[in-house]
Design a protein around this motif. Structure first.
Motif, PDB file in Angstrom:
ATOM      1  N   ALA A  86       1.347   7.920 -12.141  1.00 47.77           N
ATOM      2  CA  ALA A  86       0.132   8.120 -12.927  1.00 47.77           C
ATOM      3  C   ALA A  86      -0.404   9.526 -12.758  1.00 47.77           C
ATOM      4  N   PHE A  87      -0.705   9.905 -11.503  1.00 55.96           N
ATOM      5  CA  PHE A  87      -1.287  11.213 -11.263  1.00 55.96           C
ATOM      6  C   PHE A  87      -0.270  12.333 -11.455  1.00 55.96           C
ATOM      7  N   GLY A  88       1.009  11.992 -11.249  1.00 53.61           N
ATOM      8  CA  GLY A  88       2.042  12.986 -11.533  1.00 53.61           C
ATOM      9  C   GLY A  88       2.016  13.382 -12.995  1.00 53.61           C
ATOM     10  N   SER A  89       1.820  12.381 -13.868  1.00 51.68           N
ATOM     11  CA  SER A  89       1.735  12.678 -15.297  1.00 51.68           C
ATOM     12  C   SER A  89       0.481  13.486 -15.615  1.00 51.68           C
ATOM     13  N   LEU A  90      -0.659  13.107 -15.001  1.00 56.65           N
ATOM     14  CA  LEU A  90      -1.903  13.847 -15.235  1.00 56.65           C
ATOM     15  C   LEU A  90      -1.797  15.263 -14.692  1.00 56.65           C
ATOM     16  N   PHE A  91      -1.239  15.385 -13.486  1.00 56.03           N
ATOM     17  CA  PHE A  91      -1.060  16.683 -12.854  1.00 56.03           C
ATOM     18  C   PHE A  91      -0.136  17.563 -13.701  1.00 56.03           C
ATOM     19  N   ALA A  92       0.956  16.954 -14.154  1.00 54.36           N
ATOM     20  CA  ALA A  92       1.906  17.690 -14.983  1.00 54.36           C
ATOM     21  C   ALA A  92       1.270  18.109 -16.294  1.00 54.36           C
ATOM     22  N   TRP A 119       0.835  -1.207   0.000  1.00 53.70           N
ATOM     23  CA  TRP A 119       0.000   0.000   0.000  1.00 53.70           C
ATOM     24  C   TRP A 119       0.863   1.247   0.000  1.00 53.70           C
ATOM     25  N   PHE A 120       1.901   1.218   0.811  1.00 52.79           N
ATOM     26  CA  PHE A 120       2.815   2.359   0.889  1.00 52.79           C
ATOM     27  C   PHE A 120       3.485   2.600  -0.464  1.00 52.79           C
ATOM     28  N   PHE A 121       3.994   1.535  -1.058  1.00 54.32           N
ATOM     29  CA  PHE A 121       4.689   1.669  -2.337  1.00 54.32           C
ATOM     30  C   PHE A 121       3.731   2.048  -3.455  1.00 54.32           C
ATOM     31  N   ALA A 122       2.456   1.693  -3.287  1.00 53.03           N
ATOM     32  CA  ALA A 122       1.470   2.082  -4.290  1.00 53.03           C
ATOM     33  C   ALA A 122       1.413   3.595  -4.442  1.00 53.03           C
ATOM     34  N   GLY A 123       1.792   4.319  -3.380  1.00 51.83           N
ATOM     35  CA  GLY A 123       1.857   5.776  -3.469  1.00 51.83           C
ATOM     36  C   GLY A 123       2.833   6.211  -4.542  1.00 51.83           C
ATOM     37  N   LEU A 124       3.981   5.500  -4.634  1.00 53.33           N
ATOM     38  CA  LEU A 124       4.958   5.800  -5.678  1.00 53.33           C
ATOM     39  C   LEU A 124       4.366   5.537  -7.049  1.00 53.33           C
ATOM     40  N   LEU A 125       3.698   4.391  -7.206  1.00 55.00           N
ATOM     41  CA  LEU A 125       3.171   4.022  -8.517  1.00 55.00           C
ATOM     42  C   LEU A 125       2.050   4.965  -8.946  1.00 55.00           C
ATOM     43  N   ILE A 126       1.184   5.313  -7.997  1.00 53.08           N
ATOM     44  CA  ILE A 126       0.113   6.254  -8.315  1.00 53.08           C
ATOM     45  C   ILE A 126       0.690   7.623  -8.645  1.00 53.08           C
ATOM     46  N   SER A 127       1.809   7.960  -8.001  1.00 53.82           N
ATOM     47  CA  SER A 127       2.429   9.263  -8.278  1.00 53.82           C
ATOM     48  C   SER A 127       2.885   9.348  -9.726  1.00 53.82           C
ATOM     49  N   MET A 132      -1.223   9.287 -21.599  1.00 54.46           N
ATOM     50  CA  MET A 132      -1.025   7.860 -21.878  1.00 54.46           C
ATOM     51  C   MET A 132      -0.042   7.221 -20.906  1.00 54.46           C
ATOM     52  N   ALA A 133       0.772   8.046 -20.252  1.00 51.98           N
ATOM     53  CA  ALA A 133       1.730   7.508 -19.279  1.00 51.98           C
ATOM     54  C   ALA A 133       1.052   7.073 -17.986  1.00 51.98           C
ATOM     55  N   ALA A 134      -0.185   7.504 -17.740  1.00 54.10           N
ATOM     56  CA  ALA A 134      -0.852   7.229 -16.466  1.00 54.10           C
ATOM     57  C   ALA A 134      -1.395   5.797 -16.322  1.00 54.10           C
ATOM     58  N   PRO A 135      -2.149   5.245 -17.301  1.00 54.37           N
ATOM     59  CA  PRO A 135      -2.766   3.921 -17.109  1.00 54.37           C
ATOM     60  C   PRO A 135      -1.826   2.792 -16.689  1.00 54.37           C
ATOM     61  N   TRP A 176       0.682   2.845 -14.761  1.00 53.83           N
ATOM     62  CA  TRP A 176       1.002   2.971 -13.343  1.00 53.83           C
ATOM     63  C   TRP A 176      -0.201   2.676 -12.465  1.00 53.83           C
ATOM     64  N   VAL A 177      -1.399   2.985 -12.947  1.00 61.19           N
ATOM     65  CA  VAL A 177      -2.617   2.650 -12.192  1.00 61.19           C
ATOM     66  C   VAL A 177      -2.736   1.130 -12.064  1.00 61.19           C
ATOM     67  N   LEU A 178      -2.525   0.423 -13.171  1.00 63.77           N
ATOM     68  CA  LEU A 178      -2.554  -1.043 -13.134  1.00 63.77           C
ATOM     69  C   LEU A 178      -1.468  -1.577 -12.218  1.00 63.77           C
ATOM     70  N   ALA A 179      -0.263  -0.996 -12.304  1.00 66.27           N
ATOM     71  CA  ALA A 179       0.846  -1.455 -11.461  1.00 66.27           C
ATOM     72  C   ALA A 179       0.519  -1.289  -9.986  1.00 66.27           C
ATOM     73  N   ALA A 180      -0.149  -0.183  -9.611  1.00 65.54           N
ATOM     74  CA  ALA A 180      -0.517   0.045  -8.209  1.00 65.54           C
ATOM     75  C   ALA A 180      -1.491  -1.018  -7.721  1.00 65.54           C
ATOM     76  N   ALA A 181      -2.468  -1.361  -8.554  1.00 64.92           N
ATOM     77  CA  ALA A 181      -3.446  -2.392  -8.174  1.00 64.92           C
ATOM     78  C   ALA A 181      -2.758  -3.750  -8.020  1.00 64.92           C
ATOM     79  N   LEU A 182      -1.886  -4.093  -8.958  1.00 59.65           N
ATOM     80  CA  LEU A 182      -1.155  -5.362  -8.877  1.00 59.65           C
ATOM     81  C   LEU A 182      -0.239  -5.392  -7.658  1.00 59.65           C
ATOM     82  N   CYS A 183       0.335  -4.249  -7.312  1.00 62.87           N
ATOM     83  CA  CYS A 183       1.236  -4.151  -6.169  1.00 62.87           C
ATOM     84  C   CYS A 183       0.518  -4.517  -4.875  1.00 62.87           C
ATOM     85  N   VAL A 184      -0.665  -3.947  -4.670  1.00 67.31           N
ATOM     86  CA  VAL A 184      -1.431  -4.220  -3.447  1.00 67.31           C
ATOM     87  C   VAL A 184      -1.894  -5.673  -3.417  1.00 67.31           C
ATOM     88  N   LEU A 185      -2.373  -6.176  -4.547  1.00 67.91           N
ATOM     89  CA  LEU A 185      -2.813  -7.567  -4.617  1.00 67.91           C
ATOM     90  C   LEU A 185      -1.653  -8.511  -4.330  1.00 67.91           C
TER      91      LEU A 185
END
Length: 495
Positions: free
Chosen positions: A187-193, A177-185, A308-311, A313-322
């Motif tokens: 994704a959302f870092g790209s969207l935010f940027a 869960w903690f590392f998912a923050g990196l992966l989501i970053s 396109m860089a975001a999806p 990382w979103v998948l990677a975050a979900a796989l990370c937690v699972l």
């Protein structure tokens, strides 16, 4: 109540002290003990974990903002050559990697870690903000050097703190869960940027890439101040749980110094092997610092590239937690880490084989999935080098610190001159993941061997008078001898 349960209840009665003395009388029975543990986990999961995840998200957004800024003219505005840009990316790790070791050495001796980590968060947020004011190579180099120092306290420091609160079979999913923050970053870092770079160009006379650093740095500083206000939970209950989990107290001896912890960690061959595993793994996954650049090879404009860089990382975050959840359920470590390296290798092979847009984009999903295993690396270190805490803390700092030297090498591996195919880059990183796999197998073999040694030692203790005592205890509790033996089984390494 069984003898074993009675002993646990008595131990809990004698040792557990909660944050409020009024609650002590409620925690004198086994049932109350279990309720107390559930309450503690809920409190940690509601307070500690979300804060850690959000700040880690901001940590990587700040760190990799430079890759998004590159797409909007940072190199041209600062007059950077290709080698200078690569050096700007790499120099962060020159301070970030070695600073993790002394940071983790002192962390276990700080009474309020939240103040220390919060101050570091504010410091790197401020430095990130100042990056937006730079006008030349020297200025941005200075910012990147100094941002690495406060950032060094965060990831290995929080991972060590998690190991002080959660048991071995609770730690993997929390680490995920903690590392998912990196992966989501990512994704959302790209969207935010993408939003900032598309809408802030020329505002108040500043280029959009400068606004990227201003805004992200300010948000980071805000959360850093919030972290300083974090309140402590029931520390004693957590210590009792960890002592039962490992068979000994999660506490350093009174005469053990931080330098002793360093010496113990360096002398342990497992620390050295983990350091090389982490370094080769990080090199193998170093594409993360150039992910927008790799996505740009698909041929789309800046905004579409960042979107396109975001999806992936979103998948990677979900796989990370699972993956972390399943690792805790099974107690297995190697395959939950290494199998994802093999997925990355498959992604590299696809990218090496085609420049087709669909094939290349699908390979990016496979490559980012590799971080599902990376998330559990320090978890495995904590499980394999559990005691004393000073040794564990230093080992985690060494492994992550030396491991990030892979990012220094990776900064030059993904040379723009090798684009857009990046075949040389992928071959180098693919080979490094093969090295990681080999070293991981070696570590697994070592831990299995040490577990077997502990089995033999316990078997000797269970013969003769020892066996008679266990048989008598089993008879009194109304259970089989095998069940009694299972209860007596001590600590084992997770591999």
């Amino acid at each position: 109540m069984s003898i074993d349960e009675k002993k646990k209840s008595e131990s809990f009665t004698e040792n557990v002290v909660t944050a409020s003395n009024q609650d002590d009388s409620m925690l004198l029975t086994l049932d109350a003990r279990k309720a107390g543990e559930r309450a503690l986990l809920r409190k940690l999961d509601r307070r500690l974990m979300p804060t850690a995840v959000v700040i880690y998200l901001l940590n990587y957004i700040d760190r990799v903002a430079i890759t998004a800024a590159r797409l909007q003219g940072l190199e041209a505005d600062l007059g950077l050559s290709t080698v200078q840009y690569e050096t700007v990316v790499a120099i962060l790790y020159v301070t970030y990697s070695p600073a993790q070791i002394p940071s983790n050495m002192i962390l276990s001796y700080i009474s309020r870690p939240s103040l220390y980590i919060g101050a570091c968060v504010v410091a790197w947020g401020l430095t990130s903000t100042l990056t937006g004011t730079t006008t030349n190579f020297a200025g941005i180099m200075a910012c990147r050097i100094f941002i690495g120092l406060p950032e060094a306290a965060f990831y290995p420091g929080v991972m060590y703190l998690l190991s002080r609160w959660y048991t071995r079979k609770e730690l993997a999913v929390r680490s995920a869960w903690f590392f998912a923050g990196l992966l989501i970053s990512n994704a959302f870092g790209s969207l935010f940027a993408a939003a900032i770079l598309a809408n802030m160009q020329g505002k108040l006379g500043f280029a959009a890439w400068r606004w990227l650093f201003f805004i992200e740095g300010a948000i980071t500083m805000f959360f850093g101040f919030l972290t300083m206000c974090a309140s402590p939970s029931e520390r004693r209950l957590a210590q009792v749980r960890l002592a039962e989990d490992a068979g000994e107290a999660d506490k350093d001896a009174d005469n053990l110094t931080i330098y002793d912890g360093l010496l113990l960690a360096i002398k342990d061959p497992k620390t050295i092997i983990f350091m090389f595993i982490s370094c080769s793994q990080t090199l193998g996954l170093s594409f993360t610092n150039f992910f927008p650049t790799l996505t740009a090879t698909l041929g789309f404009n800046t905004t579409d590239t960042l979107l396109m860089a975001a999806p992936p990382w979103v998948l990677a975050a979900a796989l990370c937690v699972l993956n972390g959840w399943h690792a805790d359920r099974t107690g297995e470590r190697f395959f939950h880490i290494a199998s994802w390296w093999w997925v990355v290798i498959a992604g590299y092979i696809i990218s090496l084989s085609t420049m087709n847009t669909g094939g290349r984009y699908s390979s990016l999903f496979l490559m980012t999935a590799g971080f599902s295993g990376f998330a559990l690396t320090l978890t495995w270190v904590s499980n394999a080098i559990p005691r004393p805490p000073a040794k564990r803390s230093v080992a985690m700092g060494l492994v992550n610190g030396i491991g990030n030297l892979g990012n220094v090498m990776g900064s030059y591996v993904w040379n723009s001159a090798w684009g857009p195919r990046y075949h040389q880059s992928m071959i180098i990183t693919l080979c490094s993941l093969i090295i990681s796999t080999t070293l991981g197998l070696l570590m697994r073999w070592i831990l299995i061997k040490e577990n077997k040694q502990m089995d033999m030692e316990e078997k000797k203790l269970m013969e003769g008078p020892g066996r008679e005592r266990i048989e008598e205890a089993a008879r009194l509790e109304g259970i089989s001898f095998e069940e009694a033996m299972k209860r007596r089984k001590g600590f084992r390494y997770l591999y």
